[in-house]
Write an enzyme that holds these catalytic residues in place. Structure first.
Site, PDB file in Angstrom:
ATOM      1  N   LEU A  24     -18.761  60.382 -57.376  1.00 47.22           N
ATOM      2  CA  LEU A  24     -18.910  61.696 -56.928  1.00 47.22           C
ATOM      3  C   LEU A  24     -20.145  62.205 -57.086  1.00 47.22           C
ATOM      4  CD1 LEU A  24     -15.060  62.302 -57.918  1.00 47.22           C
ATOM      5  CD2 LEU A  24     -15.824  61.192 -55.657  1.00 47.22           C
ATOM      6  N   GLU A  31     -10.695  69.848 -59.286  1.00 50.99           N
ATOM      7  CA  GLU A  31     -10.158  69.671 -58.285  1.00 50.99           C
ATOM      8  C   GLU A  31     -10.068  67.735 -57.811  1.00 50.99           C
ATOM      9  OE1 GLU A  31     -10.372  67.834 -54.336  1.00 50.99           O
ATOM     10  OE2 GLU A  31     -11.559  66.753 -56.218  1.00 50.99           O
TER      11      GLU A  31
HETATM   12  N1  LIG Z   1     -15.142  62.104 -52.921  1.00 49.06           N
HETATM   13  C1  LIG Z   1     -14.223  61.597 -52.474  1.00 49.06           C
HETATM   14  O1  LIG Z   1     -12.707  61.519 -51.935  1.00 49.06           O
HETATM   15  C2  LIG Z   1     -14.248  59.948 -52.183  1.00 49.06           C
HETATM   16  C3  LIG Z   1     -13.150  59.218 -52.371  1.00 49.06           C
HETATM   17  C4  LIG Z   1     -13.480  57.783 -51.953  1.00 49.06           C
HETATM   18  C5  LIG Z   1     -14.455  57.649 -52.442  1.00 49.06           C
HETATM   19  N2  LIG Z   1     -14.834  58.361 -52.798  1.00 49.06           N
HETATM   20  C6  LIG Z   1     -16.986  57.587 -53.312  1.00 49.06           C
HETATM   21  O2  LIG Z   1     -16.997  56.744 -51.626  1.00 49.06           O
HETATM   22  C7  LIG Z   1     -18.001  55.507 -52.369  1.00 49.06           C
HETATM   23  C8  LIG Z   1     -16.718  54.242 -51.882  1.00 49.06           C
HETATM   24  O3  LIG Z   1     -16.648  54.323 -50.747  1.00 49.06           O
HETATM   25  P1  LIG Z   1     -17.663  53.497 -49.812  1.00 49.06           P
HETATM   26  O4  LIG Z   1     -16.863  54.062 -48.284  1.00 49.06           O
HETATM   27  O5  LIG Z   1     -18.783  53.018 -49.710  1.00 49.06           O
HETATM   28  O6  LIG Z   1     -16.930  52.159 -49.686  1.00 49.06           O
HETATM   29  P2  LIG Z   1     -15.073  51.478 -50.343  1.00 49.06           P
HETATM   30  O7  LIG Z   1     -14.714  52.001 -48.527  1.00 49.06           O
HETATM   31  O8  LIG Z   1     -14.261  52.064 -51.305  1.00 49.06           O
HETATM   32  O9  LIG Z   1     -14.894  49.749 -49.871  1.00 49.06           O
HETATM   33  C9  LIG Z   1     -15.200  49.033 -49.077  1.00 49.06           C
HETATM   34  C10 LIG Z   1     -15.400  47.755 -49.528  1.00 49.06           C
HETATM   35  O10 LIG Z   1     -14.323  47.378 -49.598  1.00 49.06           O
HETATM   36  C11 LIG Z   1     -13.149  46.330 -48.587  1.00 49.06           C
HETATM   37  N3  LIG Z   1     -12.574  47.201 -47.569  1.00 49.06           N
HETATM   38  C12 LIG Z   1     -12.624  48.265 -46.991  1.00 49.06           C
HETATM   39  N4  LIG Z   1     -11.446  48.221 -46.266  1.00 49.06           N
HETATM   40  C13 LIG Z   1     -10.907  47.345 -45.797  1.00 49.06           C
HETATM   41  C14 LIG Z   1     -10.301  46.889 -45.086  1.00 49.06           C
HETATM   42  N5  LIG Z   1     -10.006  47.323 -44.158  1.00 49.06           N
HETATM   43  N6  LIG Z   1      -9.834  45.212 -45.741  1.00 49.06           N
HETATM   44  C15 LIG Z   1      -9.835  44.477 -46.614  1.00 49.06           C
HETATM   45  N7  LIG Z   1     -11.382  44.512 -47.470  1.00 49.06           N
HETATM   46  C16 LIG Z   1     -12.013  46.421 -47.215  1.00 49.06           C
HETATM   47  C17 LIG Z   1     -14.656  45.672 -48.227  1.00 49.06           C
HETATM   48  O11 LIG Z   1     -15.158  45.015 -49.547  1.00 49.06           O
HETATM   49  P3  LIG Z   1     -15.040  43.727 -50.018  1.00 49.06           P
HETATM   50  O12 LIG Z   1     -16.949  43.781 -49.284  1.00 49.06           O
HETATM   51  O13 LIG Z   1     -15.225  42.733 -51.366  1.00 49.06           O
HETATM   52  O14 LIG Z   1     -14.483  43.205 -48.659  1.00 49.06           O
HETATM   53  C18 LIG Z   1     -15.998  47.391 -48.278  1.00 49.06           C
HETATM   54  O15 LIG Z   1     -17.192  46.215 -48.583  1.00 49.06           O
HETATM   55  C19 LIG Z   1     -18.616  55.806 -53.577  1.00 49.06           C
HETATM   56  O16 LIG Z   1     -18.911  56.305 -54.487  1.00 49.06           O
HETATM   57  C20 LIG Z   1     -16.597  56.787 -54.388  1.00 49.06           C
HETATM   58  O17 LIG Z   1     -17.345  57.478 -54.566  1.00 49.06           O
HETATM   59  C21 LIG Z   1     -15.393  59.330 -52.939  1.00 49.06           C
END
Ligand SMILES: NC(=O)c1ccc[n+]([C@@H]2O[C@H](COP(=O)([O-])OP(=O)(O)OC[C@H]3O[C@@H](n4cnc5c(N)ncnc54)[C@H](OP(=O)(O)O)[C@@H]3O)[C@@H](O)[C@H]2O)c1
Length: 186
Positions: A24, A31
């Site tokens: 984050l 929060e």
């Molecule tokens: N502020 C907030 O509320 C909040 C909430 C959540 C996350 N975050 C932050 O956001 C970042 C992560 O988010 P991101 O968007 O980069 O990644 P993410 O969606 O958490 O992860 C992406 C990975 O998830 C898998 N994936 C996603 N959708 C899929 C589906 N429909 N089917 C199969 N696999 C799927 C894939 O893994 P594979 O490559 O293994 O296939 C993809 O590479 C972090 O920095 C985290 O701290 C913040």
């Protein structure tokens, strides 16, 4: 087999950023507490809630805090294997597979609410689904450098005014202002 409705929960800053370098961009203790309380809260104490998240979100949770306790952690990933996760974490290969598993009586009877907790593509697929009920959205009133973002909220979501269950006033922690909002699908 009836599919469960679900809600999203996210915190995003003014440039719609949600994350940087796998974690984050901000540190807001209250929060995080709000996130944990809302996603854990149940009416029937024999049940628990489920969280659906992408692989990067799961591994972005500090190692000593994952899986998030008291909730079924479902991780979406095409590349990892079940043995990469501790017992109790459910690995699914697609969003639809997760929703189908949750509709199966073996799980649906023990799960009360389903929460979509990110990141980008998981939020995006979830918002497009007719099963999506609400977005619990924390609006952080500042900009941060981010490499993960919240997708555009589709036009069929409208802001819910005066939800009893939601503090309406602007919150502040460490000089950073933020506000809890709810969007509901029409
Ligand atoms: N502020 C907030 O509320 C909040 C909430 C959540 C996350 N975050 C932050 O956001 C970042 C992560 O988010 P991101 O968007 O980069 O990644 P993410 O969606 O958490 O992860 C992406 C990975 O998830 C898998 N994936 C996603 N959708 C899929 C589906 N429909 N089917 C199969 N696999 C799927 C894939 O893994 P594979 O490559 O293994 O296939 C993809 O590479 C972090 O920095 C985290 O701290 C913040």
């Amino acid at each position: 087999m009836s599919q469960k409705k679900f809600s999203l929960i996210a915190a995003a800053c003014e440039n719609m950023g949600i994350g940087i370098n796998g974690s984050l961009p901000w540190r807001l203790k209250n929060e995080l507490k709000y996130f944990n309380q809302r996603t854990t809260k149940i009416d029937d104490i024999s049940k628990k809630n489920a969280l659906i998240m992408g692989r990067k979100t799961y591994f972005g949770i500090p190692e000593n805090k994952r899986p998030l306790p008291g909730r079924l952690n479902i991780v979406l990933s095409a590349t990892s294997k079940q043995s990469d996760y501790p017992a109790g974490v459910l690995l699914c290969r697609s969003f639809d597979e997760a929703i189908a598993k949750l509709a199966d009586p073996s799980l649906s009877e023990e799960i009360e609410n389903v929460w979509i907790v990110g990141g980008y593509s998981v939020y995006k697929e979830a918002m497009a689904s007719p099963l999506c009920h609400r977005i619990y959205f924390t609006e952080i009133k500042a900009s941060f450098e981010c490499d993960a973002f919240f997708p555009n909220i589709p036009d069929d979501f409208k802001l819910v005014e005066n939800d009893d269950d939601l503090p309406s006033e602007v919150q502040e922690e460490n000089g950073l202002k933020y506000q809890y909002k709810i969007y509901e699908k029409l």
